[in-house]
Enzyme design. Structure first.
Site, mmCIF file in Angstrom:
data_model
loop_
_atom_site.group_PDB
_atom_site.id
_atom_site.type_symbol
_atom_site.label_atom_id
_atom_site.label_comp_id
_atom_site.label_asym_id
_atom_site.label_seq_id
_atom_site.Cartn_x
_atom_site.Cartn_y
_atom_site.Cartn_z
ATOM 1 N N ASP A 199 39.384 -63.661 42.972
ATOM 2 C CA ASP A 199 38.795 -62.368 42.650
ATOM 3 C C ASP A 199 39.374 -61.269 43.544
ATOM 4 O O ASP A 199 39.483 -61.450 44.760
ATOM 5 C CB ASP A 199 37.277 -62.468 42.846
ATOM 6 C CG ASP A 199 36.552 -61.231 42.390
ATOM 7 O OD1 ASP A 199 36.627 -60.911 41.192
ATOM 8 O OD2 ASP A 199 35.901 -60.580 43.232
ATOM 9 N N GLU A 255 43.601 -62.099 40.786
ATOM 10 C CA GLU A 255 43.242 -60.830 40.149
ATOM 11 C C GLU A 255 43.893 -59.725 40.987
ATOM 12 O O GLU A 255 43.402 -59.349 42.040
ATOM 13 C CB GLU A 255 41.719 -60.663 40.105
ATOM 14 C CG GLU A 255 41.300 -59.419 39.346
ATOM 15 C CD GLU A 255 39.806 -59.178 39.388
ATOM 16 O OE1 GLU A 255 39.302 -58.531 38.463
ATOM 17 O OE2 GLU A 255 39.137 -59.609 40.352
#
Length: 561
Positions: A199, A255
């Site tokens: 993330d 990400e």
């Protein structure tokens, strides 16, 4: 290490909305276990599980308070170990979400960190003195609106948070923090986890001089280039690879917020030993007005030429260097057919058309739960949305700054709100779409009686079986995985067509992404090719793909013979 991830198809599960096994209205790990055979039947090889670690759920689990234990509503660690085993029994792999740009403010590290300036955990986070007038250390904004700094009365300093104030950012400059992260990774990988989706990994390195953004004063707080790609980013990821990843046969996808192709090459060039793939956002921003104070909520119409150029730039940019991810949907994006297509009369054709565009490309495809049955955006009223991002944006844009009217904001949320992806998975036409025997944590999409798994599995022409066939073709034809990519008809506003080539073979993909009829004319170099149609979303009489009159949302994929 093998590169199995290049040939894999990933299925993303958002567990709170997938399947509820115990009837409390909240999806759980036992629910995932019960539905593994469904995913196996689809043909996916890898499950990516969105966060299941312990959390106050301020941002639906992306605010972690304990990296080594499950959130109780999802189940126990024993449930997680069972899930890992059941996935492996079926010949599949499992990837977890690694959220280490920030923790929850309820994590033990932060509880210690905020106690005093000389606490051993103080430097686990980023604390700064106020400016002389008491204001924030700089004008950095939170991605969830407002300032990226929150004042802590206890010690008279501000702490940094790129997301909500309940998500303080970790200080990756501190070697002890990095060791803690690597320990967490080993803990789960030693128990069988096959990799990580990382993330906002592009934000872990900070510009530690904390410079102000230049501003025209139209906005108090700014989100921009200082929020990602900090000076030590790649050093940190290379260290992570050296210390942890290189010791396992695993898959990694980052990400990479704020990344262009040159940055992507740094992440994914195998010789640099960082990550296998990254998620780019560029193609997901083609309907966003650039430089608007309203950010993602200032929406412009779908522009196919822009989509083609953006996706092609990434296809060619990473060729022979890195590896692409292929996605249109995830837990942060709305349903693609509602956003850019037709989710009513032509829903099935449209869903198959977008799937054909994506799965014919070079890279690893990611399917988000419900995408494979053509789930659509919800029509629930604004007050029923759960997402923190929406609530904060409403307060900032509509109430405080008045840069959007409520009507404009609601219209934007109906198109792009993240909760469209987060409504419960639609299993059947029964109560709550078969998701739960209780009351669901968020309302089920009102169209569940027509759009559900049971209906899809009973219809041989369904979107589900189309996805299944696309995945089967990928396993059968190496050209779909390894072939070079070339865009055709780049300025056609209706048709997305491209050519793949591999070891003397050619693959032609032609998709009409409009509600009108369209025409495809093969370029001169393909005039004499003969084709076999591999898949299409309308009944095919033709054997000739040189000149095709395409129906609305018609998709055809052919291989040279």
């Amino acid at each position: 290490m093998s590169e199995w991830w290049k040939e894999a198809v990933v299925y993303q599960i958002y567990p709170r909305s997938f399947y509820d096994a115990n009837g409390d209205g909240f999806g759980d790990l036992q629910g995932v276990i019960q539905k593994l055979d469904y995913i196996k039947n689809l043909g996916a090889d890898v499950i990516w599980l969105s966060p299941v670690f312990d959390s106050p759920q301020d941002d639906n689990g992306y605010d972690i308070s304990d990296y080594k234990n499950m959130y109780e509503k999802f189940g126990t660690n024993e449930d997680m170990f069972q899930l890992i085993d059941e996935v492996h029994k079926r010949g599949m792999k499992i990837v977890m979400d690694l959220v280490v740009n920030h923790t929850s403010d309820e994590h033990a590290w932060f509880a210690e960190s905020r106690k005093s300036k000389d606490n051993p955990y103080r430097d686990y986070y980023l604390w700064k003195d106020p400016k002389p007038d008491g204001s924030e250390p700089n004008n950095w904004g939170s991605i969830f609106s407002g300032s990226a700094w929150t004042y802590d009365e206890g010690t008279g300093q501000y702490y940094l948070h790129y997301f909500s104030k309940k998500q303080p950012d970790l200080n990756w400059e501190n070697e002890a923090v990095r060791r803690e992260v690597y320990d967490v990774m080993r803990f789960w990988m030693d128990r069988g986890v096959d990799g990580w989706r990382m993330d906002v990994i592009g934000s872990i390195s900070k510009y530690t001089d904390f410079p102000d953004y230049e501003t025209d004063h139209s906005r108090s707080y700014i989100v921009g280039r200082y929020h990602s790609n900090g000076p030590r980013l790649h050093e940190f990821i290379q260290e992570m690879n050296r210390e942890v990843l290189s010791h396992y046969d695993c898959m990694t996808v980052g990400e990479a917020n704020g990344s262009d192709i040159e940055e992507a090459k740094k992440y994914t060039d195998a010789s640099r030993q960082e990550l296998n793939m990254i998620f780019t956002f560029e193609h997901m921003d083609i309907d966003k007005e650039q430089n608007s104070p309203n950010g993602k909520w200032q929406i412009k119409p779908f522009d196919l030429i822009a989509l083609k150029k953006t996706m092609t730039r990434w296809q060619t940019g990473l060729m022979n260097v890195g590896w692409n991810t292929l996605y249109f949907e995830n837990h942060d994006q709305p349903r693609v057919i509602s956003r850019w297509g037709n989710d009513r009369k032509l829903r099935k054709e449209c869903a198959k058309a977008f799937a054909t565009v994506l799965h014919g490309m070079k890279g690893t495809p990611f399917i988000y739960q419900g995408e494979e049955i053509g789930m659509v955006n919800s029509d629930m009223p604004l007050e029923m949305y759960d997402d923190l991002e929406i609530k904060n944006a409403y307060r900032e844009l509509v109430v405080e700054n008045k840069t959007m009217s409520e009507k404009e904001f609601v219209k934007a949320v109906m198109i792009k709100g993240r909760d469209h992806a987060r409504t419960p998975m639609q299993w059947d036409a029964g109560k709550h779409a078969g998701f739960t025997a209780g009351d669901p944590w968020i309302p089920v999409n009102s169209r569940y009686q027509d759009i559900n798994v049971k209906e899809s599995l009973e219809d041989q022409d369904s979107i589900f079986f189309y996805y299944q066939k696309l995945i089967q073709l990928r396993k059968q034809y190496k050209i779909m995985i390894y072939g070079d990519y070339q865009l055709l008809q780049e300025n056609d506003p209706q048709v997305f067509s491209y050519l793949r080539e591999y070891r003397g073979e050619k693959l032609l993909v032609v998709v009409n992404l409009s509600e009108e009829k369209a025409l495809f004319e093969a370029p001169p170099e393909l005039i004499h090719e003969r084709w076999k149609v591999l898949i299409s979303n309308y009944p095919q009489e033709r054997a000739d793909l040189k000149s095709i009159s395409l129906k609305p949302y018609e998709a055809v994929m052919g291989i040279s013979i």
